[in-house]
Structures are given as C-alpha cells and as structure tokens.
Enzyme design. Structure first.
Site, short mmCIF file in Angstrom:
data_model
loop_
_atom_site.label_atom_id
_atom_site.label_comp_id
_atom_site.label_asym_id
_atom_site.label_seq_id
_atom_site.Cartn_x
_atom_site.Cartn_y
_atom_site.Cartn_z
N SER A 253 0.82 -1.28 -0.06
CA SER A 253 -0.01 0.21 -0.07
C SER A 253 0.75 1.15 -0.14
CB SER A 253 -0.85 -0.06 1.13
OG SER A 253 -0.02 0.24 2.40
N LYS A 254 0.21 2.42 0.05
CA LYS A 254 0.82 3.60 0.07
C LYS A 254 2.03 3.80 0.94
CE LYS A 254 -2.71 6.61 0.04
NZ LYS A 254 -3.99 6.54 0.16
N ARG A 255 1.81 3.26 2.06
CA ARG A 255 2.73 3.21 3.07
C ARG A 255 4.24 2.81 2.67
NH1 ARG A 255 2.66 -0.12 6.93
NH2 ARG A 255 0.97 -1.54 5.84
#
Ligand code: GLU
Length: 497
Positions: A253-255
């Site tokens: 994910s974006k993280r």
C-alpha cells in the site's frame, strides 16, 4: 486442443495497482506462451465507483507497461461488448433461464431488514447469512410483483450440505462447504448484476479457458462454480495468484511507496524494467536468470511454476532492475526519456537545439552510474547547474580557507586570463604551471580547485566535470550554467570577504 483464452477484468475505479498489473501480466505471458487469446474486460457495473477516466488511464497504463490485448473495448474481438455495462441484456437473459429452472428466486427483503439480520447474527456470534426467507415465495407471484414495479433482487438457491471442490492450478485442491454460503445475489434490485454472476456469464460467453486472478477471489470461486453448475456449463480452470505484499508482510500500500503504475511511470521506472520485475513476483524463470527480454519470458513462462507463497515487493530489487535497463538504453534514447523530467524540474523548456541535446548526452552519461530512476537525473545534473556557495559543507569551507588553497585559487584565476575557453588539456596546463610556480601538487592542488569550481568537496572526477561545465556554460539553458571563470571569481569573492 481448445484454444486458450484468458482475460484481465479490472474495475475502472482508480489507478491500476501493481498487484493487478502483475495479474494482467501473468495472463498476458500465459496467453502469449500458449498462442492463446488475451482479453481485456472492463467490469464497470459498480456505477457509483466506475469512471470513464479511470478506464482510459488503466488502458493507457497497461499499454505503457507493454501489455496489449487481442480483444477489448477499444476494438477487436467477436465476443463483445467488452464492457459489462453494455452486456446487461445477456445477464438478464440468463437470469431468466435460472428463474425458469428454479435455481434462482426473487427476494423482496428491504435492505434495512437484511442489515438488521446481519447485525443480530454478529451480536450472537453467528456467521451472517441471508435467512432464505423469500425462497418460499411462489414464482408466479414474485414475477407479478416485479412486473407491477416492485424492486426485487435475484438470488441463487445455494444447495445445502454440498462440498464444492476445485483444483487450483497454483494452490492445488480447494474445498468449500455450501452450508457456509448464503443465497447470494445475482441481479441487484437496481437491475445490475453482481460481480460473481456477471463474471460467470462473461467468462462463459467469452469462452475463457483459464481464470487467472488474485487469491483474494478464492472465496468467490465456489459461488461462481455454483452458477456454472446451475446453468449446466463447463467450469473453466482457475489459477489464483498470491497477493503482492510489502517487506513487512502486509498488503502493498501507499505506506510502502509507489503502488500504481502511473506512480512508477512518474518516478521514471522504465516499463521494460517494471514488466521484468513484476514477472518475477511469484515466478522464477529456470536457470535463475533474472534480467530477461519479453520474448525470453514468454518462452520460459509456465503457469504451473508460479509459486503460492506471497510475493514480496522489494523496491531495492526493482531499483536494481531499473538500473540494469537504464544502462542498456542507448544514450540518445536515454536523453529523450529524460527530457520530460528535465522539463518538470525547469532545466529545459520547449524544444531544445541539437547542441543542447549533445550536451545532455555527455552530462547524463557522466552521472548515469548514480541513478536508479529517471526522476533522479535532474538532481544529479545539479552538479552542473548549481554552484551552491552558501550551502557549502564544513569540509569544503575548511579547504577553501586554507592559505595554500587561497594561493592556488588566486594563481588559477591569473592563469585563466591567458585563455579564452577551457578544456581538459588547458586545465592540466594550468595546473602544471601552478605546480611550477607555487610548488604545490597532488591533493593540495586539486582539492582546492575542485571545491573552487564545484562548491562541493566530492563528486564527479574533474576530468569529466571541467569540459562538460564549460560547454554547458556556452549554451543558453533556462537554468544558466556558470563557467569556470565565473565560478572562480565568485569563490574568490567569498574567500576574501
Ligand atoms: N473486477 C474484478 C477485480 O478487479 C475481477 C476479478 C476476476 O478476475 O474475476 O478484482
């Protein structure tokens, strides 16, 4: 043997995630290896979330990655239309067949009622499952209610006490008990099909032989199998690919960093490198080679060799892969690829002249070993474009303030007066002359000169730097490059103030 037909079926609800791109890519590799057909199907029946823009961007992103399709919404193919929103009649037709066969029924339960049942089940720690209340309604009565305009959803009669078994090409045998599956919706009360239903109708009508998709769809597969059975259709083969995870073993994910194809493109990953890297997520080519041409990947690809362990997306490895590809690009092409990034950073604007282009070839070649992605090029070229006296580090300042350094730089300035332009030979002539006059050599000579002309204490070899910066200074770049002469006089002003 039956012609192999596979499909990639994205929902156009946002940018395309690398996990999905990898699903597309495995379908593509498999179809090319088997001389089959690869179909792009747009699953846009979620009207609230689907957008035309997203369909456009996802097709562009797939093409950018190097994936093409034989049949799809933008032309080609005899099994269309390829957008689910344009296939509603087909869903209706088979829904009627299921009703006639007694395999489906109308449900008139209100959403609030269903929600209440769900909540009750959760409170009582039971698995939420539709009660099946409307199963008992008489068909003719239900049809009449719908005809009079009442909203009803169509549900499949899920047989009780059965086991659904399928042999997944990646994961082996998978079993589900039908008792845990509710009578799920085929057609919603708004007339639109559910994913599990539309998917079966389309896969059948599009003559899909292998359904290759993410393993998050495993729980959907028994439902889809029940629809095939209810219609008396042959069931395709399934291959569920593991999820793409970050290094911490959670869904990518974006993280973790960039996740959608457009982000990778914007950062300057080469599509060929990303393609190669994605192909290795869950598939290991024989002989352990990793950098492969597309043709090699196609010829080596085997669906049976795809692993079921989750695939870890390793940005460092991708960067390594991208570096391999960047190094193999001919200089001129690399400059062309770098131009959008140089424009974005204001290094150039509009069209550039042949001379600027030739200069960029040299400049980019000189820093190529420092970059992993194209967006790093402008920053690396900073060494030519900026002369950051005010941001010099302690080390550089210390070198400049040394008495011997000052004498060297002053002498350098004086020697420069003899020449109109500098190249590397002249630079060496000058340093020889300083050596003779001041008796300074080696580090004590070159280190102050490096700081004086770059305002940095380390970086590119002077032999490369000097000619490039001098040539660049003669070209009119929007971001001006200072000549060696200008640099020396600025630095002297700095030292003497
Ligand atoms: N539209 C579904 C998705 O994007 C397709 C799943 C499938 O391939 O069956 O996940």
């Amino acid at each position: 043997m039956k012609k192999i037909r596979v499909r990639f079926a994205p929902s156009p609800t946002g940018f395309i995630h690398v996990g999905n791109a990898r699903t597309a890519l495995f379908n593509w590799l498999f179809s090319r290896k088997e001389n089959g057909v690869f179909i792009l199907r747009i699953e846009d029946t979620d009207v609230e979330r689907s957008t035309v823009e997203s369909e456009i961007s996802l097709t562009q992103d797939l093409k950018w990655l190097g994936i093409d399709w034989d049949e799809g919404p933008d032309g080609g193919g005899t099994h269309g239309p390829y957008r689910q929103s344009e296939r509603l009649e087909k869903y209706k037709y088979f829904a009627d067949t299921l009703l006639d066969k007694g395999s489906a029924y109308y449900c008139f339960c209100a959403p609030q009622e269903l929600e209440r049942e769900r909540e009750e089940a959760l409170i009582e720690k039971r698995m939420p499952k539709y009660s099946g209340k409307c199963r008992e309604l008489e068909l003719s009565g239900s049809i009449e209610r719908v005809r009079r305009g009442e909203k009803g959803a169509l549900r499949l009669k899920v047989p009780a006490g059965e086991e659904i078994i399928f042999n997944d090409l990646v994961r082996g045998e998978i079993r589900f008990q039908t008792d845990f599956i509710e009578d799920f919706v085929l057609i919603r009360s708004n007339g639109l099909p559910s994913y599990n239903y539309a998917c079966v109708i389309d896969d059948r009508l599009m003559e899909i032989t292998h359904v290759i998709r993410g393993e998050d769809h495993i729980p959907n597969t028994p439902k889809q199998i029940m629809v095939y059975r209810a219609l008396g259709w042959e069931i395709p083969l399934f291959a569920h690919l593991s999820m793409v995870m970050g290094k911490d073993n959670t869904r990518l994910s974006k993280r973790h960093g960039a996740t959608s194809l457009d982000q990778f493109r914007e950062q300057g990953y080469l599509p060929e490198a990303l393609f190669n890297y994605l192909a290795l997520l869950g598939w290991a080519p024989p002989e352990g080679r990793e950098v492969l041409t597309k043709e090699e990947m196609v010829s080596m690809f085997q669906l049976e060799k795809v692993g079921k362990a989750s695939a870890i997306f390793d940005y460092d490895k991708l960067n390594w892969m991208n570096r391999q590809y960047i190094r193999s690009v001919p200089s001129e092409n690399l400059v062309r690829m770098a131009i959008p990034f140089l424009k974005r950073d204001g290094i150039i604007h509009g069209d550039i002249t042949e001379l600027h282009f030739l200069w960029l070839i040299k400049a980019i070649n000189s820093i190529i070993s420092n970059i992993s992605i194209l967006s790093e090029i402008p920053k690396e070229l900073d060494i030519f474009f900026s002369f950051p006296i005010s941001e010099m580090d302690k080390e550089s300042k210390k070198i400049l303030m040394d008495e011997t350094s000052k004498r060297v730089i002053l002498q350098f300035e004086e020697e420069l007066l003899k020449y109109e332009r500098i190249n590397w030979e002249i630079f060496i002539e000058i340093t020889e002359s300083i050596k003779g006059k001041l008796g300074v050599k080696g580090k004590s000579l070159f280190h102050p000169l490096r700081v004086a002309i770059t305002a940095r204490s380390s970086g590119l070899e002077l032999q490369k730097f000097v000619p490039i910066v001098e040539e660049g200074a003669n070209l009119n770049f929007p971001r001006k490059i200072k000549s060696i002469r200008e640099r020396i006089s600025e630095i002297l002003e700095f030292i003497t103030n």
